[in-house]
Scaffold this motif. Structure first.
Motif, short mmCIF file in Angstrom:
data_model
loop_
_atom_site.label_atom_id
_atom_site.label_comp_id
_atom_site.label_asym_id
_atom_site.label_seq_id
_atom_site.Cartn_x
_atom_site.Cartn_y
_atom_site.Cartn_z
N VAL A 30 0.84 -1.20 0.00
CA VAL A 30 0.00 0.00 0.00
C VAL A 30 0.87 1.26 0.00
O VAL A 30 0.61 2.23 -0.73
N SER A 31 1.94 1.24 0.82
CA SER A 31 2.82 2.42 0.89
C SER A 31 3.51 2.67 -0.44
O SER A 31 3.71 3.82 -0.85
N PHE A 32 3.87 1.60 -1.14
CA PHE A 32 4.50 1.75 -2.45
C PHE A 32 3.51 2.27 -3.49
O PHE A 32 3.89 3.02 -4.40
N ILE A 33 2.24 1.85 -3.37
CA ILE A 33 1.21 2.37 -4.28
C ILE A 33 1.07 3.87 -4.09
O ILE A 33 0.93 4.64 -5.06
N GLN A 34 1.12 4.31 -2.81
CA GLN A 34 1.08 5.75 -2.54
C GLN A 34 2.25 6.45 -3.23
O GLN A 34 2.09 7.51 -3.85
N TYR A 50 10.70 2.37 -10.37
CA TYR A 50 11.42 1.78 -9.23
C TYR A 50 10.43 1.13 -8.23
O TYR A 50 10.64 -0.01 -7.80
N TYR A 51 9.37 1.87 -7.93
CA TYR A 51 8.41 1.34 -6.95
C TYR A 51 7.56 0.21 -7.53
O TYR A 51 7.14 -0.70 -6.80
N ILE A 57 8.49 -7.45 -6.34
CA ILE A 57 9.32 -8.24 -5.43
C ILE A 57 8.57 -8.55 -4.14
O ILE A 57 8.57 -9.69 -3.64
N ILE A 58 7.90 -7.52 -3.58
CA ILE A 58 7.15 -7.70 -2.33
C ILE A 58 6.00 -8.69 -2.52
O ILE A 58 5.70 -9.51 -1.64
N VAL A 59 5.34 -8.63 -3.69
CA VAL A 59 4.24 -9.57 -3.98
C VAL A 59 4.75 -11.01 -3.96
O VAL A 59 4.11 -11.91 -3.40
N ILE A 269 -5.41 7.88 -1.45
CA ILE A 269 -5.62 6.52 -1.98
C ILE A 269 -5.03 5.48 -1.01
O ILE A 269 -5.61 4.42 -0.78
N ALA A 270 -3.87 5.81 -0.41
CA ALA A 270 -3.26 4.89 0.55
C ALA A 270 -4.17 4.70 1.76
O ALA A 270 -4.35 3.57 2.26
#
Length: 558
Positions: A30-34, A50-51, A57-59, A269-270
């Protein structure tokens, strides 16, 4: 029940770590989506790429750890299932015979088929679900406070109000769970009873009556399930309505903050994403708590049974089990059921190696007396002596000394050989000697280890009685009790078996019967005559004939 979870502290600790990692990965995404949205808004497209790569990777990491969590949780539940079922089975086997049969076999099967399943679905699974959801809520709430403290405070406040719902609804659902469990137990017991008595149902043309009875119990069990589902459904609707309110309020406040430039579009959105993530575990925690609370009655019932597993059998003081049996004596023994005497003032002595008969009309207490001698039911009053030494009525020493052979022979769904040996190891020579002694024919001997008995199918009543006698002899105990065991044998077979049994000089035998060949009555060392729960006369054949009292008039007048 929590002890079954706490016994696996290492696995639980690993599960907690995995829960933390899985929860953290969800919030990190969620933080990366932000960050992606804010970078797009600011036109930092390199940062956007980059994000996106980091999210991928996190997924992958989240997939791996979530799968590990699922595997570990399943393994813990498997171990809990194995242990609790074994403990429950052992506890039921430890119940004394007289108490065991106070409830139906169906009700005991229901413990495994229904109560344990409800406990699994509504207790164990929910406990693990609550653990995981707490981690998600904790990590998500911390991040929400980081994004906007006011939104975080609102979420905590309304979550607290939602968690009050289980306090109100849990007790009602507990009652409904208990009622459904009881109805299901009766349903299973009756169903088993009807199928076992299908011959009687057809023979006496009571099919319609039985169908009506089945319809009644079926309606009761389904009605109790309907009430349970209705109450759980009402609770779920309360939770859904409350969550919609929280979502709407959070979006409204977040939108106002975004319009007033208090937060960025990415933060809005976050916040929306975090609230969406948190709403589900919030609902699941509240729902799980209701279901956990709803299993309280079932947990208490199972705990009471499981506690019997640890009940210690009282030992007899100064009793040497290595002593050879010289005598068993029962003095002033009474046995009562609900205050009504079944056996009254029983006095009898059993000496090693001797043969005894207990005679009497049907219903006079002969079989009950055998069960008292075998310690399968406890005498209400009286004293028991082993080799002239008093023993405690609660000791299990008599179980090691005495075997009992019933008229109605139970067979396991297993081979004939296992039904005779009862899963113990005996030498081939000893086993063959016993088979010969009880007169099992060649047809049976040829399929000892190859044919499984299904409810005794393929074995006659007489052959089943021979199997039962073989079991008792093979066990090699000093005392064997026989309860009408030759009733399914023809007269010649009965005489052969009885002669062989009487020739076994080292074993004390007590035969219960209402009709016996005169030859064996004459050979008996002692005869006890029972009527209306009392020994009305006893002695040898010669003495009883000479007295011309009860025995003479009932059994030997001709």
């Amino acid at each position: 029940m929590s002890k079954y979870i706490l016994k696996r502290k290492g696995m639980i600790f690993a599960l907690l770590l995995l829960s933390l990692v899985c929860s953290t990965t969800s919030i990190v995404i969620v933080s990366f989506i932000q960050k992606i949205i804010d970078s797009i808004a600011d036109k930092y497209f390199d940062e956007t790429l980059y994000y996106i790569i980091l999210i991928m990777i996190i997924v992958i990491i989240g997939f791996i750890f979530n799968n590990l969590y699922i595997i570990l949780e399943a393994k813990i539940i498997q171990k809990i299932h194995i242990e609790i079922k074994y403990d429950l089975f052992e506890s039921l086997l430890n119940i004394p015979c007289e108490d065991f049969f106070k409830t139906s076999v169906g009700s005991k099967i229901n413990l495994f088929e229904n109560d344990l399943r409800n406990l699994d679905d509504a207790y164990f699974n929910n406990i693990f679900n609550v653990i995981r959801c707490i981690f998600i809520l904790s990590v998500g709430t911390i991040y929400l406070f980081y994004l906007n403290a006011f939104e975080g405070f609102l979420l905590l406040l309304f979550s607290f109000l939602l968690f009050l719902i289980p306090t109100y609804t849990g007790k009602k659902i507990d009652i409904s769970f208990s009622r459904y469990s009881d109805c299901k137990s009766i349903f299973i017991s009756k169903l088993k009873e009807y199928f076992e008595g299908v011959n009687i149902i057809h023979a006496y043309s009571i099919t319609e009556k039985i169908k009506n009875c089945f319809s009644d119990i079926n309606f009761k069990v389904e009605s109790s399930l309907y009430i349970l589902k209705r109450e759980i459904g009402f609770y779920n609707q309360l939770m859904i309505s409350g969550n919609y309110f929280i979502i709407s309020l959070s979006f409204a406040i977040g939108g106002l903050l975004a319009i007033n430039k208090k937060i960025t579009l990415g933060q809005l959105i976050a916040i929306s994403q975090v609230i969406n993530i948190l709403i589900q575990p919030e609902c699941e925690i509240a729902s799980s708590l209701v279901e956990i609370k709803g299993t309280q009655t079932i947990r208490i019932k199972l705990k009471e049974i499981l506690d019997k597993r640890n009940t210690k059998v009282l030992k007899t003081d100064n009793l040497n089990l290595s002593d050879n049996l010289e005598s068993l004596e029962y003095k002033d023994v009474f046995y009562e059921v609900n205050g009504s005497p079944i056996l009254k003032n029983i006095n009898l002595k059993i000496d090693a190696g001797k043969k005894y008969f207990i005679l009497g009309p049907s219903g006079c207490g002969k079989s009950t007396l055998l069960k008292v001698i075998a310690n399968q039911i406890k005498a209400t009053r009286g004293s028991i002596y082993f080799n002239s030494e008093k023993i405690n009525a609660n000791t299990n020493i008599l179980n090691a000394l005495v075997s009992i052979v019933y008229q109605d022979v139970f067979v396991f769904n297993d081979t004939i050989e296992n039904n005779i040996k009862l899963y113990k190891n005996y030498s081939d020579n000893i086993f063959e000697d016993v088979i010969e002694l009880v007169g099992l024919n060649k047809k049976i001997k040829n399929k000892l280890s190859s044919t499984s008995l299904i409810e005794g199918e393929g074995v006659s009543g007489g052959e089943k009685q021979r199997i039962a006698i073989a079991r008792a002899i093979l066990r090699n105990v000093p005392v064997i009790l026989f309860d009408e065991v030759t009733s399914a044998l023809d007269k010649d077979s009965e005489k052969i078996i009885m002669s062989k049994l009487f020739n076994m000089k080292d074993i004390t035998m007590i035969f219960v019967s209402h009709k016996v060949d005169e030859e064996f009555l004459k050979r008996a060392d002692h005869i006890y005559c029972l009527n209306d729960g009392m020994i009305v006369e006893d002695g040898t054949w010669k003495n009883l004939i000479k007295n011309k009292a009860y025995f003479y008039h009932i059994y030997a007048k001709e």
